[in-house]
Write a protein that holds these residues in place. Sequence first.
Motif, PDB file in Angstrom:
ATOM      1  N   ARG A  67      -4.136  -0.105  -1.904  1.00 55.90           N
ATOM      2  CA  ARG A  67      -2.846   0.354  -1.853  1.00 55.90           C
ATOM      3  C   ARG A  67      -3.262   1.628  -1.234  1.00 55.90           C
ATOM      4  O   ARG A  67      -4.060   2.089  -2.010  1.00 55.90           O
ATOM      5  N   VAL A  68      -2.861   2.423  -0.657  1.00 60.48           N
ATOM      6  CA  VAL A  68      -3.148   3.795  -0.269  1.00 60.48           C
ATOM      7  C   VAL A  68      -1.388   4.399  -0.403  1.00 60.48           C
ATOM      8  O   VAL A  68      -0.575   4.185  -0.009  1.00 60.48           O
ATOM      9  N   GLY A  69      -1.476   5.286  -1.526  1.00 58.93           N
ATOM     10  CA  GLY A  69      -0.728   6.224  -1.767  1.00 58.93           C
ATOM     11  C   GLY A  69      -0.617   7.295  -2.577  1.00 58.93           C
ATOM     12  O   GLY A  69      -2.142   7.779  -2.790  1.00 58.93           O
ATOM     13  N   GLN A  70       0.545   8.100  -2.708  1.00 59.70           N
ATOM     14  CA  GLN A  70       0.205   8.748  -3.819  1.00 59.70           C
ATOM     15  C   GLN A  70       0.358   8.851  -4.829  1.00 59.70           C
ATOM     16  O   GLN A  70       0.641   7.616  -6.087  1.00 59.70           O
ATOM     17  N   GLY A  71      -0.631   9.832  -5.763  1.00 58.35           N
ATOM     18  CA  GLY A  71      -1.061   9.277  -6.997  1.00 58.35           C
ATOM     19  C   GLY A  71      -1.982   8.648  -7.377  1.00 58.35           C
ATOM     20  O   GLY A  71      -2.399   8.096  -7.923  1.00 58.35           O
ATOM     21  N   GLY A  72      -2.859   8.076  -5.971  1.00 60.92           N
ATOM     22  CA  GLY A  72      -4.039   7.062  -6.315  1.00 60.92           C
ATOM     23  C   GLY A  72      -5.310   7.699  -6.213  1.00 60.92           C
ATOM     24  O   GLY A  72      -5.155   8.698  -7.621  1.00 60.92           O
ATOM     25  N   THR A  73      -5.561   7.739  -6.568  1.00 54.86           N
ATOM     26  CA  THR A  73      -7.435   8.045  -6.498  1.00 54.86           C
ATOM     27  C   THR A  73      -8.291   8.928  -5.558  1.00 54.86           C
ATOM     28  O   THR A  73      -8.018   8.067  -4.449  1.00 54.86           O
ATOM     29  N   SER A  74      -9.162   8.996  -5.798  1.00 53.52           N
ATOM     30  CA  SER A  74      -9.756   9.915  -4.713  1.00 53.52           C
ATOM     31  C   SER A  74     -11.591   9.393  -4.108  1.00 53.52           C
ATOM     32  O   SER A  74     -11.574   9.516  -3.712  1.00 53.52           O
ATOM     33  N   CYS A  75     -11.177   7.642  -5.763  1.00 59.11           N
ATOM     34  CA  CYS A  75     -13.133   7.269  -5.590  1.00 59.11           C
ATOM     35  C   CYS A  75     -12.661   6.940  -3.872  1.00 59.11           C
ATOM     36  O   CYS A  75     -12.327   6.430  -4.033  1.00 59.11           O
ATOM     37  N   ARG A  76     -14.097   6.581  -3.411  1.00 58.94           N
ATOM     38  CA  ARG A  76     -14.260   5.508  -2.147  1.00 58.94           C
ATOM     39  C   ARG A  76     -15.114   4.704  -2.664  1.00 58.94           C
ATOM     40  O   ARG A  76     -15.390   4.155  -1.741  1.00 58.94           O
ATOM     41  N   GLN A  77     -15.516   4.964  -3.529  1.00 63.75           N
ATOM     42  CA  GLN A  77     -16.852   3.435  -4.040  1.00 63.75           C
ATOM     43  C   GLN A  77     -15.908   2.950  -5.159  1.00 63.75           C
ATOM     44  O   GLN A  77     -15.964   3.316  -5.894  1.00 63.75           O
ATOM     45  N   PHE A  78     -16.476   1.458  -4.926  1.00 64.85           N
ATOM     46  CA  PHE A  78     -15.746   0.480  -5.572  1.00 64.85           C
ATOM     47  C   PHE A  78     -16.943  -0.827  -6.296  1.00 64.85           C
ATOM     48  O   PHE A  78     -17.247  -1.303  -5.080  1.00 64.85           O
ATOM     49  N   VAL A  79     -16.450  -1.256  -7.434  1.00 69.32           N
ATOM     50  CA  VAL A  79     -17.196  -2.730  -7.332  1.00 69.32           C
ATOM     51  C   VAL A  79     -15.769  -3.998  -8.037  1.00 69.32           C
ATOM     52  O   VAL A  79     -14.953  -3.333  -8.876  1.00 69.32           O
ATOM     53  N   VAL A  80     -16.517  -5.137  -7.616  1.00 67.10           N
ATOM     54  CA  VAL A  80     -15.351  -5.875  -7.387  1.00 67.10           C
ATOM     55  C   VAL A  80     -16.257  -6.664  -8.444  1.00 67.10           C
ATOM     56  O   VAL A  80     -17.423  -7.279  -7.563  1.00 67.10           O
ATOM     57  N   HIS A  81     -15.429  -6.977  -9.549  1.00 68.42           N
ATOM     58  CA  HIS A  81     -15.990  -8.567 -10.345  1.00 68.42           C
ATOM     59  C   HIS A  81     -15.282  -9.679  -9.686  1.00 68.42           C
ATOM     60  O   HIS A  81     -14.740 -10.298  -9.892  1.00 68.42           O
ATOM     61  N   CYS A  82     -16.556 -10.873  -9.428  1.00 62.51           N
ATOM     62  CA  CYS A  82     -16.038 -12.031  -8.895  1.00 62.51           C
ATOM     63  C   CYS A  82     -17.049 -13.107  -9.404  1.00 62.51           C
ATOM     64  O   CYS A  82     -18.204 -12.902  -9.791  1.00 62.51           O
TER      65      CYS A  82
END
Length: 82
Positions: A67-82
């Motif tokens: 989600r995009v919204g106020q109070g979020g993170t400025s990170c642009r890279q993520f790891v998803v464990h699947c």
Amino acid sequence: MTSDWPHSQIDIVEGCNGADAPMQRSTLPWIGVQFSCTGTYIRVYKRPDAQTYVARCPNCGKSVRFRVGQGGTSCRQFVVHC
């Protein structure tokens, strides 16, 4: 926003990977997502009319919604464990 596949919660996401990625080649906002089951990295673009990024693993089909919204993170890279 509706979609053809089920979405899991973002609690499977593991923080930032390094520095923020620059947004250079595209005017559309994007994030980088790496899926752990294959090590596959994809760039996910946000639709102009949406308030989410939706990523789907090309191997196992697991999907996540950022989600995009106020109070979020400025990170642009993520790891998803699947």
